[in-house]
Design a protein around this motif. Structure first.
Motif, PDB file in Angstrom:
ATOM      1  N   ILE A  33      29.888  -7.525  10.323  1.00 58.11           N
ATOM      2  CA  ILE A  33      30.842  -6.638  10.989  1.00 58.11           C
ATOM      3  C   ILE A  33      30.768  -6.927  12.478  1.00 58.11           C
ATOM      4  O   ILE A  33      29.677  -6.923  13.067  1.00 58.11           O
ATOM      5  N   ASP A  34      31.924  -7.174  13.099  1.00 53.20           N
ATOM      6  CA  ASP A  34      31.964  -7.391  14.540  1.00 53.20           C
ATOM      7  C   ASP A  34      32.234  -6.076  15.242  1.00 53.20           C
ATOM      8  O   ASP A  34      33.179  -5.361  14.902  1.00 53.20           O
ATOM      9  N   GLY A  35      31.417  -5.764  16.229  1.00 53.84           N
ATOM     10  CA  GLY A  35      31.595  -4.558  17.019  1.00 53.84           C
ATOM     11  C   GLY A  35      31.705  -4.913  18.481  1.00 53.84           C
ATOM     12  O   GLY A  35      31.391  -6.033  18.882  1.00 53.84           O
ATOM     13  N   PRO A  36      32.125  -3.973  19.314  1.00 53.42           N
ATOM     14  CA  PRO A  36      32.300  -4.270  20.743  1.00 53.42           C
ATOM     15  C   PRO A  36      30.980  -4.470  21.495  1.00 53.42           C
ATOM     16  O   PRO A  36      30.945  -5.163  22.506  1.00 53.42           O
ATOM     17  N   TYR A  37      29.906  -3.871  21.015  1.00 50.08           N
ATOM     18  CA  TYR A  37      28.613  -3.967  21.693  1.00 50.08           C
ATOM     19  C   TYR A  37      27.579  -4.699  20.851  1.00 50.08           C
ATOM     20  O   TYR A  37      26.755  -5.437  21.356  1.00 50.08           O
ATOM     21  N   MET A  38      27.647  -4.434  19.586  1.00 49.20           N
ATOM     22  CA  MET A  38      26.663  -4.980  18.659  1.00 49.20           C
ATOM     23  C   MET A  38      27.389  -5.377  17.380  1.00 49.20           C
ATOM     24  O   MET A  38      28.299  -4.676  16.941  1.00 49.20           O
ATOM     25  N   SER A  39      26.976  -6.478  16.808  1.00 49.07           N
ATOM     26  CA  SER A  39      27.579  -6.935  15.565  1.00 49.07           C
ATOM     27  C   SER A  39      26.494  -7.086  14.508  1.00 49.07           C
ATOM     28  O   SER A  39      25.322  -7.263  14.816  1.00 49.07           O
ATOM     29  N   LEU A  40      26.932  -7.011  13.279  1.00 50.43           N
ATOM     30  CA  LEU A  40      26.058  -7.318  12.152  1.00 50.43           C
ATOM     31  C   LEU A  40      26.442  -8.706  11.695  1.00 50.43           C
ATOM     32  O   LEU A  40      27.567  -8.928  11.250  1.00 50.43           O
ATOM     33  N   GLN A  41      25.512  -9.630  11.840  1.00 49.14           N
ATOM     34  CA  GLN A  41      25.817 -11.039  11.604  1.00 49.14           C
ATOM     35  C   GLN A  41      24.581 -11.732  11.046  1.00 49.14           C
ATOM     36  O   GLN A  41      23.534 -11.754  11.699  1.00 49.14           O
ATOM     37  N   LEU A  42      24.696 -12.304   9.872  1.00 50.01           N
ATOM     38  CA  LEU A  42      23.566 -12.975   9.241  1.00 50.01           C
ATOM     39  C   LEU A  42      23.171 -14.230  10.007  1.00 50.01           C
ATOM     40  O   LEU A  42      24.015 -15.046  10.367  1.00 50.01           O
ATOM     41  N   ALA A  43      21.880 -14.351  10.265  1.00 47.28           N
ATOM     42  CA  ALA A  43      21.329 -15.544  10.901  1.00 47.28           C
ATOM     43  C   ALA A  43      19.905 -15.724  10.395  1.00 47.28           C
ATOM     44  O   ALA A  43      19.239 -14.765  10.016  1.00 47.28           O
ATOM     45  N   TYR A  44      19.462 -16.951  10.385  1.00 52.44           N
ATOM     46  CA  TYR A  44      18.084 -17.255   9.983  1.00 52.44           C
ATOM     47  C   TYR A  44      17.330 -17.774  11.190  1.00 52.44           C
ATOM     48  O   TYR A  44      17.811 -18.641  11.910  1.00 52.44           O
ATOM     49  N   ASN A  45      16.145 -17.234  11.413  1.00 49.52           N
ATOM     50  CA  ASN A  45      15.298 -17.675  12.517  1.00 49.52           C
ATOM     51  C   ASN A  45      14.153 -18.480  11.920  1.00 49.52           C
ATOM     52  O   ASN A  45      13.335 -17.964  11.166  1.00 49.52           O
ATOM     53  N   TYR A  46      14.108 -19.749  12.261  1.00 48.99           N
ATOM     54  CA  TYR A  46      13.081 -20.642  11.720  1.00 48.99           C
ATOM     55  C   TYR A  46      11.870 -20.739  12.632  1.00 48.99           C
ATOM     56  O   TYR A  46      10.880 -21.368  12.285  1.00 48.99           O
ATOM     57  N   GLY A  47      11.945 -20.087  13.790  1.00 45.14           N
ATOM     58  CA  GLY A  47      10.822 -20.049  14.719  1.00 45.14           C
ATOM     59  C   GLY A  47      10.272 -18.639  14.794  1.00 45.14           C
ATOM     60  O   GLY A  47      10.310 -17.889  13.819  1.00 45.14           O
ATOM     61  N   VAL A  48       9.767 -18.285  15.972  1.00 43.34           N
ATOM     62  CA  VAL A  48       9.319 -16.913  16.213  1.00 43.34           C
ATOM     63  C   VAL A  48      10.310 -16.298  17.196  1.00 43.34           C
ATOM     64  O   VAL A  48      11.468 -16.687  17.193  1.00 43.34           O
ATOM     65  N   ALA A  49       9.899 -15.390  18.043  1.00 41.46           N
ATOM     66  CA  ALA A  49      10.806 -14.729  18.972  1.00 41.46           C
ATOM     67  C   ALA A  49      11.672 -15.743  19.721  1.00 41.46           C
ATOM     68  O   ALA A  49      11.165 -16.739  20.235  1.00 41.46           O
ATOM     69  N   PHE A  50      12.968 -15.476  19.740  1.00 42.35           N
ATOM     70  CA  PHE A  50      13.943 -16.338  20.410  1.00 42.35           C
ATOM     71  C   PHE A  50      13.885 -17.777  19.892  1.00 42.35           C
ATOM     72  O   PHE A  50      14.129 -18.725  20.622  1.00 42.35           O
TER      73      PHE A  50
END
Length: 157
Positions: A33-50
């Motif tokens: 779901i796209d929102g004006p401030y925050m969106s719900l968007q699937l992503a995979y993080n293969y590292g740690v923070a950032f």
């Protein structure tokens, strides 16, 4: 100690299940779901923070699991630490183990909360929020302890 342990197990179980259900929803259903401030968007993080250390993607799950096991062993040998910090420890274990399970299940950590108002921010998940709350609680407890010790020293002199 027993009461705190039981409460800790209950909190851990509830938070772990909530996080895994949310991640299952994002990985198996199109919940974007796209929102004006925050969106719900699937992503995979293969590292740690950032996404740091993403070059270690295949090994991070074992490194992190080893760290959790070492922390658990430390707590077994230092029960007073658990007794004092049982809530933030529970939060750290719930969030950390949920993210580690993602690495084994999905190959990376499932992220879905994307802040993009004013600046581009990292995509994160409920487990990350739990972990950050744990760190904030630990810092707060340490400050309160430091203040109490300082006040005690002042009263003695």
């Amino acid at each position: 100690m027993r009461k705190k342990l039981v409460l800790s197990i209950i909190i851990f179980t509830i938070l772990f299940i909530i996080d895994q259900v949310l991640k299952y929803g994002f990985t198996h259903f199109n919940l974007n779901i796209d929102g004006p401030y925050m969106s719900l968007q699937l992503a995979y993080n293969y590292g740690v923070a950032f996404s740091m250390f993403s070059f270690l993607a295949e090994y991070l799950k074992y490194i992190q699991l080893s760290m959790v096991i070492a922390g658990f062993i430390y707590l077994l040998k230092n029960k007073e630490v658990f007794t004092e910090y049982y809530l933030p420890i529970t939060l750290l274990f719930a969030g950390g183990l949920s993210n580690i399970l993602d690495r084994f299940t999905y190959g990376g950590v499932v992220d879905y909360l994307y802040w993009h108002y004013g600046f581009e921010f990292a995509i994160f998940n409920f487990a990350d929020i739990i972990i950050n709350c744990a760190v904030a609680i630990i810092i707060f407890m340490q400050i309160k302890q430091w203040q109490a010790e300082r006040k005690e020293k002042k009263n003695k002199s």
